[in-house]
Every structure is written in structure tokens, then in C-alpha cells.
Design a protein around this motif. Structure first.
Motif, PDB file in Angstrom:
ATOM      1  N   TYR A  66     -55.524  40.244 -15.045  1.00 12.94           N
ATOM      2  CA  TYR A  66     -56.296  40.096 -16.282  1.00 12.94           C
ATOM      3  C   TYR A  66     -56.312  41.381 -17.109  1.00 12.94           C
ATOM      4  CZ  TYR A  66     -58.104  35.642 -14.488  1.00 12.94           C
ATOM      5  OH  TYR A  66     -58.217  34.354 -14.024  1.00 12.94           O
ATOM      6  N   VAL A  67     -56.438  42.519 -16.447  1.00 10.15           N
ATOM      7  CA  VAL A  67     -56.453  43.798 -17.164  1.00 10.15           C
ATOM      8  C   VAL A  67     -55.121  44.016 -17.884  1.00 10.15           C
ATOM      9  CG1 VAL A  67     -56.472  46.309 -16.875  1.00 10.15           C
ATOM     10  CG2 VAL A  67     -58.196  44.911 -15.724  1.00 10.15           C
ATOM     11  N   ILE A  76     -66.407  39.529 -15.543  1.00 10.76           N
ATOM     12  CA  ILE A  76     -67.630  39.091 -14.864  1.00 10.76           C
ATOM     13  C   ILE A  76     -67.597  37.598 -14.589  1.00 10.76           C
ATOM     14  CG2 ILE A  76     -70.124  38.742 -15.166  1.00 10.76           C
ATOM     15  CD1 ILE A  76     -70.210  41.471 -16.541  1.00 10.76           C
ATOM     16  N   THR A  77     -67.187  36.820 -15.603  1.00  7.77           N
ATOM     17  CA  THR A  77     -67.212  35.364 -15.436  1.00  7.77           C
ATOM     18  C   THR A  77     -65.906  34.792 -14.894  1.00  7.77           C
ATOM     19  OG1 THR A  77     -66.787  35.292 -17.821  1.00  7.77           O
ATOM     20  CG2 THR A  77     -69.015  34.771 -17.078  1.00  7.77           C
ATOM     21  N   ALA A  78     -64.773  35.458 -15.134  1.00  7.91           N
ATOM     22  CA  ALA A  78     -63.495  34.929 -14.672  1.00  7.91           C
ATOM     23  C   ALA A  78     -63.134  35.404 -13.266  1.00  7.91           C
ATOM     24  CB  ALA A  78     -62.377  35.342 -15.638  1.00  7.91           C
ATOM     25  N   VAL A  79     -63.757  36.502 -12.817  1.00  9.28           N
ATOM     26  CA  VAL A  79     -63.499  37.014 -11.473  1.00  9.28           C
ATOM     27  C   VAL A  79     -64.787  37.067 -10.652  1.00  9.28           C
ATOM     28  CG1 VAL A  79     -62.649  38.965 -10.116  1.00  9.28           C
ATOM     29  CG2 VAL A  79     -61.544  38.388 -12.279  1.00  9.28           C
ATOM     30  N   GLY A  80     -65.855  37.610 -11.246  1.00  4.01           N
ATOM     31  CA  GLY A  80     -67.109  37.783 -10.513  1.00  4.01           C
ATOM     32  C   GLY A  80     -67.727  36.476 -10.036  1.00  4.01           C
ATOM     33  N   LEU A  81     -67.894  35.528 -10.951  1.00  6.25           N
ATOM     34  CA  LEU A  81     -68.507  34.257 -10.571  1.00  6.25           C
ATOM     35  C   LEU A  81     -67.693  33.482  -9.528  1.00  6.25           C
ATOM     36  CD1 LEU A  81     -70.093  32.811 -13.852  1.00  6.25           C
ATOM     37  CD2 LEU A  81     -71.270  33.578 -11.789  1.00  6.25           C
ATOM     38  N   PRO A  82     -66.371  33.354  -9.683  1.00  5.27           N
ATOM     39  CA  PRO A  82     -65.604  32.688  -8.628  1.00  5.27           C
ATOM     40  C   PRO A  82     -65.730  33.372  -7.272  1.00  5.27           C
ATOM     41  CG  PRO A  82     -64.319  32.778 -10.640  1.00  5.27           C
ATOM     42  CD  PRO A  82     -65.541  33.625 -10.869  1.00  5.27           C
ATOM     43  N   MET A 129     -52.826  33.610  -0.818  1.00  4.65           N
ATOM     44  CA  MET A 129     -52.927  32.167  -1.045  1.00  4.65           C
ATOM     45  C   MET A 129     -54.103  31.853  -1.953  1.00  4.65           C
ATOM     46  SD  MET A 129     -53.621  29.133   1.748  1.00  4.65           S
ATOM     47  CE  MET A 129     -55.375  29.558   1.840  1.00  4.65           C
ATOM     48  N   THR A 130     -55.249  32.477  -1.694  1.00  2.00           N
ATOM     49  CA  THR A 130     -56.437  32.268  -2.513  1.00  2.00           C
ATOM     50  C   THR A 130     -56.202  32.734  -3.943  1.00  2.00           C
ATOM     51  OG1 THR A 130     -57.775  32.664  -0.529  1.00  2.00           O
ATOM     52  CG2 THR A 130     -58.929  32.684  -2.635  1.00  2.00           C
ATOM     53  N   PHE A 131     -55.570  33.894  -4.082  1.00  3.86           N
ATOM     54  CA  PHE A 131     -55.205  34.425  -5.398  1.00  3.86           C
ATOM     55  C   PHE A 131     -54.339  33.437  -6.163  1.00  3.86           C
ATOM     56  CE2 PHE A 131     -51.589  36.573  -7.523  1.00  3.86           C
ATOM     57  CZ  PHE A 131     -52.256  37.149  -8.601  1.00  3.86           C
ATOM     58  N   ALA A 132     -53.329  32.873  -5.499  1.00  4.31           N
ATOM     59  CA  ALA A 132     -52.406  31.947  -6.146  1.00  4.31           C
ATOM     60  C   ALA A 132     -53.104  30.652  -6.538  1.00  4.31           C
ATOM     61  CB  ALA A 132     -51.228  31.652  -5.218  1.00  4.31           C
ATOM     62  N   PHE A 133     -54.051  30.197  -5.722  1.00  3.40           N
ATOM     63  CA  PHE A 133     -54.795  28.984  -6.052  1.00  3.40           C
ATOM     64  C   PHE A 133     -55.539  29.146  -7.384  1.00  3.40           C
ATOM     65  CE2 PHE A 133     -55.376  27.296  -1.428  1.00  3.40           C
ATOM     66  CZ  PHE A 133     -54.058  26.852  -1.438  1.00  3.40           C
ATOM     67  N   VAL A 147     -62.169  38.481  -1.757  1.00  7.39           N
ATOM     68  CA  VAL A 147     -62.088  39.849  -2.285  1.00  7.39           C
ATOM     69  C   VAL A 147     -60.643  40.195  -2.654  1.00  7.39           C
ATOM     70  CG1 VAL A 147     -62.337  42.287  -1.690  1.00  7.39           C
ATOM     71  CG2 VAL A 147     -64.144  40.666  -1.085  1.00  7.39           C
ATOM     72  N   ILE A 148     -59.690  39.849  -1.783  1.00  3.67           N
ATOM     73  CA  ILE A 148     -58.272  40.111  -2.072  1.00  3.67           C
ATOM     74  C   ILE A 148     -57.854  39.376  -3.341  1.00  3.67           C
ATOM     75  CG2 ILE A 148     -55.903  39.730  -1.275  1.00  3.67           C
ATOM     76  CD1 ILE A 148     -56.985  40.113   1.600  1.00  3.67           C
ATOM     77  N   ALA A 149     -58.265  38.111  -3.461  1.00  2.24           N
ATOM     78  CA  ALA A 149     -57.944  37.320  -4.647  1.00  2.24           C
ATOM     79  C   ALA A 149     -58.565  37.940  -5.898  1.00  2.24           C
ATOM     80  CB  ALA A 149     -58.431  35.888  -4.471  1.00  2.24           C
ATOM     81  N   ALA A 150     -59.812  38.414  -5.778  1.00  2.00           N
ATOM     82  CA  ALA A 150     -60.511  39.013  -6.917  1.00  2.00           C
ATOM     83  C   ALA A 150     -59.802  40.281  -7.395  1.00  2.00           C
ATOM     84  CB  ALA A 150     -61.962  39.324  -6.546  1.00  2.00           C
ATOM     85  N   VAL A 151     -59.334  41.091  -6.448  1.00  2.00           N
ATOM     86  CA  VAL A 151     -58.602  42.312  -6.812  1.00  2.00           C
ATOM     87  C   VAL A 151     -57.311  41.954  -7.550  1.00  2.00           C
ATOM     88  CG1 VAL A 151     -57.343  44.305  -5.916  1.00  2.00           C
ATOM     89  CG2 VAL A 151     -59.573  43.704  -4.956  1.00  2.00           C
TER      90      VAL A 151
END
Length: 435
Positions: free
Chosen positions: A244-245, A50-56, A16-20, A234-238
Motif C-alpha cells: 500500500y505504501v 488504519i482501516t485497510a490493514v489495522g481493522l483486518p 498465504m494470508t497476505f495473498a488472500f 501480522v505477516i500479512a499486515a506487514v
């Protein structure tokens, strides 16, 4: 009442967090960056991540360690200032900009390609249908994990997985040459491109909404709530990293199929059409519409949740209806003008939000937290006004000698200096100011 979530609920919470976070814009930026980065794809991609995944992710963690609420995050600020900042963030990222834009992108990339003859009526009908679905799914506040995490996101994730695997297994070309600033400044340029996703602001919104979802699942322990919120982040970040990759790689290998493309959307559309043939547009439309839908549900739900707490004039369900209608109207009328106004406001808010998140982790090291928050955020806002004015078209060349002026990050160095200075402020000398 229970103290733990089941494994499938934790996974659904992360989905859910990933989709948001994964809106249409997040699908468009990486292909464009990948195409321009070319042979320097890896360093550009690192900066972007770093900025699109790390900061959020750090923003989600900041909300978690602050008790899962805006008041905890801003407890050292005057209530009026903290409230104004929150209202601006929710309005700009919600009905005034992000939600209507997502609806419009869903129409332009997900629905319009199938029309033989376009008119304004089609946009009106699509907007009404799109935001009616958003409203209906957002009304079930306690069921967001089930509707988003267990239903919509798996479909979105499968569609993205098909695209990612196809791109990696069967790339349509070799990695091209770097272009523009990616030639000499790939990492910095990728870093700034990720900054433009504005997901750090969204993290502050979604973090509070996810806390509410966790508590509606029967978790009342602050420690457990914090734990599950971080796990969801963490799940959303993965998931975001994987997307993105693959999209960066898609862009980097798209030089032969995206000739003349002017943006990430056209690159993505051209690539998918060649890769999947006649079914390519269906695959892409499914991804775009689902990405927009899940993100807007998150935006509307988060805004409704906050405004219902801020004022008892309307309850959560009434706010969902108001925000859905407002977003539908804005997606049809005056969006270009609103974007022109919103971007400078975002340039004001984003650096302040980054500084606020940083202070959350540095607070225990500061001798005088109250003074520190006011000075650091004040300095950040004062210097970011220069960037905002420049973006708004005002001639700010008189400040061109300031560090990072050309990158739109004039605020960074003064903010860091303010943090360092406040680390050594004697609290006794300032005590009388807060007696």
C-alpha cells in the motif's frame, strides 16, 4: 502429531494470508488515493492503513481469541441471528460479489489488453479457465499452504517487489498537489477509502479458514492455533503495508503520466507501461491475475469450508465445485445488477462486523454480555440502514443532521454510545430476561 510448525510453514502461512487479502481491488484503490492525496500523502496514507490493514488484522486477532470459529465470536447472539449474519457475509463476499468481480477484473486488466479483437466469447473462455484453476487448487483443502503460501504468493511477492523498488528508486514525477477532500481532510478521506476495501469482512472469513489449515497441519492446541493465526495476520499486515505504501507513492508521483486517468487501474497501468516499457503490461498482468487468483481461491475455500460445516447436504469438495461454477456464471451475467444490490447489503454488514469485533475485546468488561451484544449490534444495524439506503439511492436527507451523515458513518456515534451505556447496566435487573 506435532505441537509446532516449522519456520518455513509459519512464513508460508503468513504469505498465504497476505495473498488472500491482496485482491485486484486492493491494488487499484491506493494509486487513486495517492494521486488525489498528493502533498498530503502521508496523512492520507495513515488513515488508509488504519482501516485497510489495522481493522483486518484486528479481525484476525478477534477470531483467534474467540477460539478460531464463528460460534465463539457470536456466542452471545441467538443462533439464528449469528447464522444469518454469517451466511450473508459468505454469500456477498463470496460467489455473489467479490469472487466474480475478481475474475472479471483479472480479465479486464490482466488478459483483455493482449486481445486485438474482443468478443463475449473471450470472456466466457477466460472465466471458465480462471475458475477451473480456482476449483482445482481449492479442492486440495489441506494443501493451501503449499499451493498458495509456497508457490503462488512468492511469484506475486517478487512481482510486487520489482514494482515497489522501481517506483521508489525511479519515480516518474514529483509529488503533486492535493485534490478534493484530501486538501483539508486527508486523514479522514484516507480512512474512509480504506473502509471501502471491505477487508474486515474478509478477515472473519479467512480467519476461520486459516485455523482449519493450521489444524490440518497437525496443530490441535488452541493456544498454539491462536498464536499461529495471529502470526499469520501480522505477516500479512506487514506485506499489505509495504504494498500500500509503494502504491500510494506511485499514485502521488503519477500526475504527469496518468493525465485523464479515471480510476486506480488506469493510473497503475499507465505508470507501469512508462516505467517498464513494452514489458510493463506483462508485469502488471502477472500481478493482477495472481492477486485475483489467490484471493478467489481463499474466498471459495472459506465459503466451501463454512457451508460444508453448516449443512451436511454437500461436502467441502462439492461446495467448491458449486461455488466455482456459480462464480464463473455470475462473472458473465448480471454482474452490474448484482453490484447495485450488493453494495447496500455490504453497508449494512460492515459496521455490524466492526461492532462485533470491538465487542469481542470489550466482552469481559461488560456486566451483561448477552444483553450488550444484542443492544449494541441492534443499534449499529438500525443506524447503518440509513447509510445503506442512501447508497441505494433513497433520499435520506431527513437524517442529514445526524453526526457523520455525509461520510456514510451514521452508525458510529450511536454504536459507541450504546457500548458506553451497556458498560453500566446492572446485570441483576436484567437477569430475569435470560432465566
Amino acid at each position: 502429531m506435532r505441537d509446532n510448525l516449522k519456520a518455513n510453514d509459519i512464513l508460508a502461512l503468513g504469505f498465504m494470508t497476505f495473498a488472500f487479502f491482496l485482491g485486484a481491488g486492493n491494488l487499484i484503490f491506493p494509486p487513486q488515493a495517492g494521486l488525489l492525496a498528493g502533498e498530503h500523502m502521508f496523512s492520507g496514507m495513515l488513515g488508509f492503513l488504519i482501516t485497510a490493514v489495522g481493522l483486518p488484522l484486528i479481525g484476525i486477532i478477534a477470531i483467534a481469541v474467540s477460539g478460531g470459529c464463528w460460534k465463539g465470536l457470536t456466542r452471545d447472539l441467538p443462533v439464528s441471528v449469528a447464522t444469518l449474519m454469517a451466511v450473508l457475509i459468505f454469500i456477498i463476499i463470496g460467489p455473489a460479489f467479490a469472487a466474480p468481480r475478481a475474475g472479471l477484473v483479472a480479465y479486464e486488466m490482466g488478459f483483455k489488453p493482449f486481445l486485438s479483437d474482443e468478443s463475449e466469447l473471450e470472456l466466457v473462455l477466460f472465466s471458465v479457465s480462471f475458475f477451473t484453476i480456482v476449483m482445482f487448487l481449492s479442492l486440495f483443502e489441506g494443501k493451501l499452504i503449499d499451493t498458495i503460501g509456497k508457490l503462488l504468493t512468492p511469484i506475486l511477492f517478487v512481482s510486487l517487489s520489482i514494482l515497489a523498488i522501481s517506483v521508489i528508486v525511479n519515480p516518474l514525477g514529483d509529488i503533486g498537489a492535493a485534490q478534493g477532500t484530501y486538501i483539508d481532510q486527508a486523514f479522514t478521506t484516507g480512512f474512509l477509502e480504506g473502509y471501502n476495501t471491505m477487508d474486515t469482512l474478509a478477515a472473519l472469513m479467512f480467519g476461520m479458514l486459516i485455523v482449519d489449515v493450521i489444524r490440518k497441519k497437525g496443530i490441535n492446541s488452541d493456544a498454539q492455533t491462536c498464536r499461529y493465526l495471529i502470526l499469520a495476520g501480522v505477516i500479512a499486515a506487514v506485506g499489505l503495508t509495504i504494498v500500500y505504501v509503494s502504491l500510494f507513492y506511485l499514485g502521488a508521483t503519477a500526475s504527469t503520466v496518468a493525465i485523464g486517468a479515471t480510476n486506480g487501474g488506469s493510473i497503475l497501468s499507465s505508470y507501469v507501461t512508462v516505467l517498464f516499457g513494452s514489458t510493463g503490461q506483462i508485469v502488471l498482468s502477472t500481478i493482477i491475475i495472481l492477486a485475483c487468483l489467490t484471493t478467489v481461491i481463499g474466498l471459495v475455500s472459506a465459503c466451501a469450508d463454512y457451508f460444508s460445516i453448516l449443512s451436511d447436504k454437500f461436502n467441502y469438495h462439492q461446495w467448491v465445485v458449486i461455488l466455482s461454477i456459480a462464480s464463473a456464471v455470475v462473472s458473465n451475467v448480471g454482474l452490474t445488477q448484482l453490484i447495485a444490490v450488493s453494495i447496500p447489503v455490504l453497508f449494512c454488514l460492515y459496521p455490524v462486523a466492526i461492532a462485533l469485533i470491538a465487542l469481542t475485546f470489550l466482552r469481559s468488561f461488560m456486566p451483561n454480555p448477552i444483553l450488550t451484544y444484542r443492544v449494541v449490534l441492534g443499534v449499529s444495524l438500525m443506524f447503518t440502514l440509513i447509510d445503506a439506503a442512501k447508497v441505494g439511492g433513497v433520499d435520506m436527507s431527513m437524517f442529514s443532521g445526524l453526526p457523520l451523515f455525509n461520510y456514510g458513518m451514521v452508525w458510529l456515534v450511536p454504536t459507541l454510545i450504546a457500548m458506553i451505556v451497556m458498560r453500566f447496566v446492572d446485570p441483576k435487573k436484567c437477569q430475569s430476561s435470560y432465566a
